[in-house]
Design an enzyme around this catalytic site. Structure first.
Site, PDB file in Angstrom:
ATOM      1  N   SER A  20       5.364  19.453  30.124  1.00 55.60           N
ATOM      2  CA  SER A  20       4.807  20.065  31.339  1.00 55.60           C
ATOM      3  C   SER A  20       4.652  21.571  31.180  1.00 55.60           C
ATOM      4  O   SER A  20       4.194  22.256  32.095  1.00 55.60           O
ATOM      5  CB  SER A  20       5.713  19.762  32.537  1.00 55.60           C
ATOM      6  OG  SER A  20       7.031  20.187  32.284  1.00 55.60           O
ATOM      7  N   ASN A 107      17.283  18.715  36.858  1.00 54.84           N
ATOM      8  CA  ASN A 107      16.825  18.174  38.145  1.00 54.84           C
ATOM      9  C   ASN A 107      17.045  19.158  39.295  1.00 54.84           C
ATOM     10  O   ASN A 107      16.152  19.363  40.112  1.00 54.84           O
ATOM     11  CB  ASN A 107      17.518  16.838  38.443  1.00 54.84           C
ATOM     12  CG  ASN A 107      17.148  15.771  37.417  1.00 54.84           C
ATOM     13  OD1 ASN A 107      16.215  15.964  36.638  1.00 54.84           O
ATOM     14  ND2 ASN A 107      17.879  14.673  37.412  1.00 54.84           N
ATOM     15  N   THR A 152     -22.648  22.470  71.494  1.00 57.53           N
ATOM     16  CA  THR A 152     -21.879  21.225  71.382  1.00 57.53           C
ATOM     17  C   THR A 152     -22.882  20.243  70.787  1.00 57.53           C
ATOM     18  O   THR A 152     -24.081  20.342  71.076  1.00 57.53           O
ATOM     19  CB  THR A 152     -21.372  20.710  72.741  1.00 57.53           C
ATOM     20  OG1 THR A 152     -22.503  20.460  73.587  1.00 57.53           O
ATOM     21  CG2 THR A 152     -20.447  21.718  73.432  1.00 57.53           C
ATOM     22  N   SER A 274     -32.070  32.242  42.863  1.00 57.09           N
ATOM     23  CA  SER A 274     -32.470  31.000  42.221  1.00 57.09           C
ATOM     24  C   SER A 274     -33.180  31.351  40.931  1.00 57.09           C
ATOM     25  O   SER A 274     -33.876  32.361  40.846  1.00 57.09           O
ATOM     26  CB  SER A 274     -33.413  30.226  43.149  1.00 57.09           C
ATOM     27  OG  SER A 274     -34.233  29.350  42.390  1.00 57.09           O
ATOM     28  N   LYS A 280     -35.325  33.311  46.877  1.00 59.93           N
ATOM     29  CA  LYS A 280     -34.096  32.703  47.381  1.00 59.93           C
ATOM     30  C   LYS A 280     -32.898  33.630  47.434  1.00 59.93           C
ATOM     31  O   LYS A 280     -32.735  34.527  46.623  1.00 59.93           O
ATOM     32  CB  LYS A 280     -33.712  31.500  46.501  1.00 59.93           C
ATOM     33  CG  LYS A 280     -34.605  30.310  46.760  1.00 59.93           C
ATOM     34  CD  LYS A 280     -34.201  29.579  48.025  1.00 59.93           C
ATOM     35  CE  LYS A 280     -33.515  28.323  47.626  1.00 59.93           C
ATOM     36  NZ  LYS A 280     -32.857  27.610  48.599  1.00 59.93           N
ATOM     37  N   ASN A 282     -29.023  32.468  48.182  1.00 64.76           N
ATOM     38  CA  ASN A 282     -28.214  31.286  48.501  1.00 64.76           C
ATOM     39  C   ASN A 282     -26.770  31.646  48.824  1.00 64.76           C
ATOM     40  O   ASN A 282     -26.205  32.551  48.210  1.00 64.76           O
ATOM     41  CB  ASN A 282     -28.237  30.303  47.323  1.00 64.76           C
ATOM     42  CG  ASN A 282     -29.613  29.685  47.124  1.00 64.76           C
ATOM     43  OD1 ASN A 282     -30.351  29.486  48.092  1.00 64.76           O
ATOM     44  ND2 ASN A 282     -29.957  29.408  45.885  1.00 64.76           N
ATOM     45  N   GLU A 287     -20.572  27.862  50.204  1.00 59.99           N
ATOM     46  CA  GLU A 287     -20.659  26.446  49.832  1.00 59.99           C
ATOM     47  C   GLU A 287     -19.457  26.040  48.990  1.00 59.99           C
ATOM     48  O   GLU A 287     -18.928  24.931  49.118  1.00 59.99           O
ATOM     49  CB  GLU A 287     -21.946  26.180  49.067  1.00 59.99           C
ATOM     50  CG  GLU A 287     -23.194  26.323  49.923  1.00 59.99           C
ATOM     51  CD  GLU A 287     -24.457  26.306  49.081  1.00 59.99           C
ATOM     52  OE1 GLU A 287     -25.027  25.228  48.904  1.00 59.99           O
ATOM     53  OE2 GLU A 287     -24.866  27.369  48.589  1.00 59.99           O
ATOM     54  N   TYR A 314      15.696  11.514  41.096  1.00 61.36           N
ATOM     55  CA  TYR A 314      14.574  12.062  40.330  1.00 61.36           C
ATOM     56  C   TYR A 314      13.900  10.989  39.482  1.00 61.36           C
ATOM     57  O   TYR A 314      14.558  10.166  38.864  1.00 61.36           O
ATOM     58  CB  TYR A 314      15.083  13.190  39.410  1.00 61.36           C
ATOM     59  CG  TYR A 314      13.979  13.799  38.568  1.00 61.36           C
ATOM     60  CD1 TYR A 314      13.197  14.824  39.069  1.00 61.36           C
ATOM     61  CD2 TYR A 314      13.713  13.325  37.285  1.00 61.36           C
ATOM     62  CE1 TYR A 314      12.167  15.378  38.305  1.00 61.36           C
ATOM     63  CE2 TYR A 314      12.688  13.868  36.518  1.00 61.36           C
ATOM     64  CZ  TYR A 314      11.921  14.892  37.035  1.00 61.36           C
ATOM     65  OH  TYR A 314      10.905  15.425  36.283  1.00 61.36           O
ATOM     66  N   GLN A 319       7.289  15.292  38.083  1.00 61.26           N
ATOM     67  CA  GLN A 319       6.770  16.414  37.294  1.00 61.26           C
ATOM     68  C   GLN A 319       5.307  16.696  37.678  1.00 61.26           C
ATOM     69  O   GLN A 319       4.824  17.815  37.494  1.00 61.26           O
ATOM     70  CB  GLN A 319       6.887  16.075  35.803  1.00 61.26           C
ATOM     71  CG  GLN A 319       6.419  17.161  34.869  1.00 61.26           C
ATOM     72  CD  GLN A 319       6.926  16.923  33.456  1.00 61.26           C
ATOM     73  OE1 GLN A 319       8.093  17.198  33.158  1.00 61.26           O
ATOM     74  NE2 GLN A 319       6.083  16.389  32.595  1.00 61.26           N
ATOM     75  N   LYS A 322       3.579  19.754  40.387  1.00 62.28           N
ATOM     76  CA  LYS A 322       3.176  21.163  40.264  1.00 62.28           C
ATOM     77  C   LYS A 322       1.679  21.374  40.112  1.00 62.28           C
ATOM     78  O   LYS A 322       1.116  22.283  40.743  1.00 62.28           O
ATOM     79  CB  LYS A 322       3.922  21.810  39.099  1.00 62.28           C
ATOM     80  CG  LYS A 322       5.379  22.042  39.440  1.00 62.28           C
ATOM     81  CD  LYS A 322       6.228  22.274  38.221  1.00 62.28           C
ATOM     82  CE  LYS A 322       7.575  21.599  38.354  1.00 62.28           C
ATOM     83  NZ  LYS A 322       7.546  20.122  38.069  1.00 62.28           N
TER      84      LYS A 322
HETATM   85  N1  ARG Z   1       9.841  19.220  33.690  1.00 64.07           N
HETATM   86  C1  ARG Z   1      10.576  18.458  34.654  1.00 64.07           C
HETATM   87  C2  ARG Z   1       9.832  18.458  35.991  1.00 64.07           C
HETATM   88  O1  ARG Z   1       9.081  19.333  36.211  1.00 64.07           O
HETATM   89  C3  ARG Z   1      11.930  19.029  34.864  1.00 64.07           C
HETATM   90  C4  ARG Z   1      12.961  18.060  35.270  1.00 64.07           C
HETATM   91  C5  ARG Z   1      13.227  17.095  34.191  1.00 64.07           C
HETATM   92  N2  ARG Z   1      14.344  16.293  34.457  1.00 64.07           N
HETATM   93  C6  ARG Z   1      14.591  15.200  33.766  1.00 64.07           C
HETATM   94  N3  ARG Z   1      15.625  14.536  34.045  1.00 64.07           N
HETATM   95  N4  ARG Z   1      13.777  14.824  32.830  1.00 64.07           N
HETATM   96  O2  ARG Z   1      10.026  17.564  36.803  1.00 64.07           O
END
Ligand code: ARG
Length: 456
Positions: A20, A107, A152, A274, A280, A282, A287, A314, A319, A322
């Site tokens: 990650s 975790n 309206t 354009s 044009k 735009n 948009e 967990y 993961q 994010k």
């Molecule tokens: N890279 C992991 C995440 O973002 C971190 C936690 C990993 N924990 C584990 N037990 N593998 O979730």
């Protein structure tokens, strides 16, 4: 990091799917801050000796400087930002680095880092929303008396003031800010010290780490602490709501800039041309704000779907929290800046807006209200009489100005000998002085109140 139990390393694809770091490297500041707080606490509790703590803190600071200057390297085999930092720490300070992870798991570490990041994101969005509000208030102040059609069903309904219309978006942004503030307040509890899921047998002080990281308190339940991503879902809900508001404003800019409307001219800086049609201009940025709202809503959906089937505590699925959040935040940031820029620099064609506001029998409600007020006619009947008056003028091919006092008397004998009311769009908006109404006096008050709220 876990080689003790394994005979062989991971397959290449395993390494790739598991990593990650390309995404979570953005957590580096939070990760280092969390580690510093943890190390200091371990020292204060006598779990680590002072020399180790000092070495760890020095090493973390060196890494901070390194990342600041050179960016975070992406060692895919180190999986994530947590291992990246720890591995670099080992290179810098040796064995003491191995003691940092005492009474901690990735975790609770990732849950802490991510909360810190999202908390910061809420503050950034709040600032950007305040900027948008300031731009809206500024333009609303300029146009407290400018008249435009209110719609309206996208049909001309009643005349309103442009300032009033713009201040509607001020209110949306105000609610957005309160949602982000609420979200930031609720998430402000520290999961650090939840360890893997069950807590730890070491005599840690979770209140101390919570304080050091500016959290209000530690989370109450270690299993919830490591498995909760409500804060990220909430952030995305707030972001989606804000994006919807921005998208509606963008949609209005697009409509208003279109020739049949002709209400605004977007400045060169916010328009594109354009490659084939030389005439044009735009509204691409607007948009894209409208388009990006779809992606932000998608990010919200993505995380909810990720979370909905996960058993405690967990799972690696988490993961995937994010990427959608970072994407949504970046897009929202851009959309807020774009709409703030556009609002601040667009030119309103007040004459054109006023002309359209006077079309489509937009003051018919004023006539009906007048019949109620001046002649004591029940509103339902007044509505009917006005409808007949509109029909008559429409047949004559014009607006309500074509109506005469004699016409009214013909439509309803109770109106014999009456004079005519003020049908003007100016009179119409001026009369709408009810609280929250479109009258210039109310709009100026709203603008004043907003300026105070913004501290400007
Ligand atoms: N890279 C992991 C995440 O973002 C971190 C936690 C990993 N924990 C584990 N037990 N593998 O979730």
């Amino acid at each position: 990091m876990w080689g003790g139990r394994f005979g062989a390393g991971p397959a290449d694809v395993m390494r790739e799917i598991n990593a990650s770091i390309p995404v979570d490297k953005r957590l580096w500041r939070q990760d280092i801050a969390g580690s510093k707080a943890h190390a200091q606490m371990l020292g204060a509790q006598g779990i680590l000796d002072a020399a180790d703590v000092e070495a760890i803190l020095g090493g973390l600071e060196a890494i901070e400087r390194e990342y600041e200057e050179q960016g975070v390297p992406e060692h895919i085999e180190l999986e994530d930002i947590h291992m990246q930092v720890e591995s670099r720490l080992r290179e810098l300070i040796g064995d003491a680095a191995g003691r940092l992870h005492t009474a901690r798991s990735r975790n609770d570490q990732v849950a802490t880092d991510f909360r810190l990041w999202v908390r910061g994101a809420c503050a950034e969005v709040d600032k950007a929303l305040a900027g948008l509000q300031a731009a809206l208030v500024e333009r609303a102040g300029e146009h407290a008396e400018s008249i435009m059609p209110g719609f309206t069903h996208l049909q001309v309904a009643q005349p309103v003031t442009l300032g009033h219309h713009l201040m509607a978006y001020y209110e949306m942004a105000k609610r957005d800010r309160s949602r982000f503030a609420d979200c930031a307040r609720r998430m402000n509890q520290s999961p650090l010290g939840s360890a893997a899921l069950a807590g730890t047998s070491f005599p840690i002080d979770r209140h101390a780490t919570a304080r050091a990281l500016d959290f209000d308190a530690p989370t109450a339940n270690s299993m919830d602490g490591v498995s909760d991503r409500d804060f990220a879902v909430e952030y995305l809900a707030c972001a989606a709501q804000t994006a919807i508001h921005l998208s509606r404003l963008a949609e209005e800019m697009i409509l208003w800039a279109s020739q049949p409307f002709g209400f605004v001219k977007l400045p060169d800086a916010w328009s594109t041309g354009s490659s084939i049609m030389p005439q044009k201009r735009n509204p691409d940025a607007a948009e894209l704000v409208r388009g990006h709202a779809g992606r932000i809503i998608g990010a919200f959906t993505s995380l909810m779907v990720t979370m909905k089937g996960l058993p405690l505590t967990y799972s690696k699925d988490m993961q995937d929290d994010k990427a959608p959040l970072f994407e949504a935040h970046d897009l929202l940031d851009l959309c807020l800046a774009a709409m703030t820029g556009m609002v601040g620099s667009v030119t309103f064609d007040a004459a054109r807006m006023r002309a359209v506001a006077a079309s489509g029998f937009s003051t018919a409600t004023d006539l009906a209200d007048w019949l109620v007020r001046e002649h004591g006619i029940p509103f339902r009947e007044a509505h009917h009489i006005t409808g007949s008056a509109v029909k008559l003028c429409e047949a004559r091919g014009g607006e309500l100005e074509l109506l005469t006092a004699e016409d009214l008397a013909t439509i309803d004998s109770r109106l014999a000998g009456t004079s005519l009311p003020d049908f003007s769009v100016e009179g119409s908006v001026r009369s709408r002085t009810s609280a929250g109404g479109t009258s210039p006096v109310r709009v100026k008050e709203a603008v004043e109140a907003a300026r105070k709220e913004l501290g400007s």
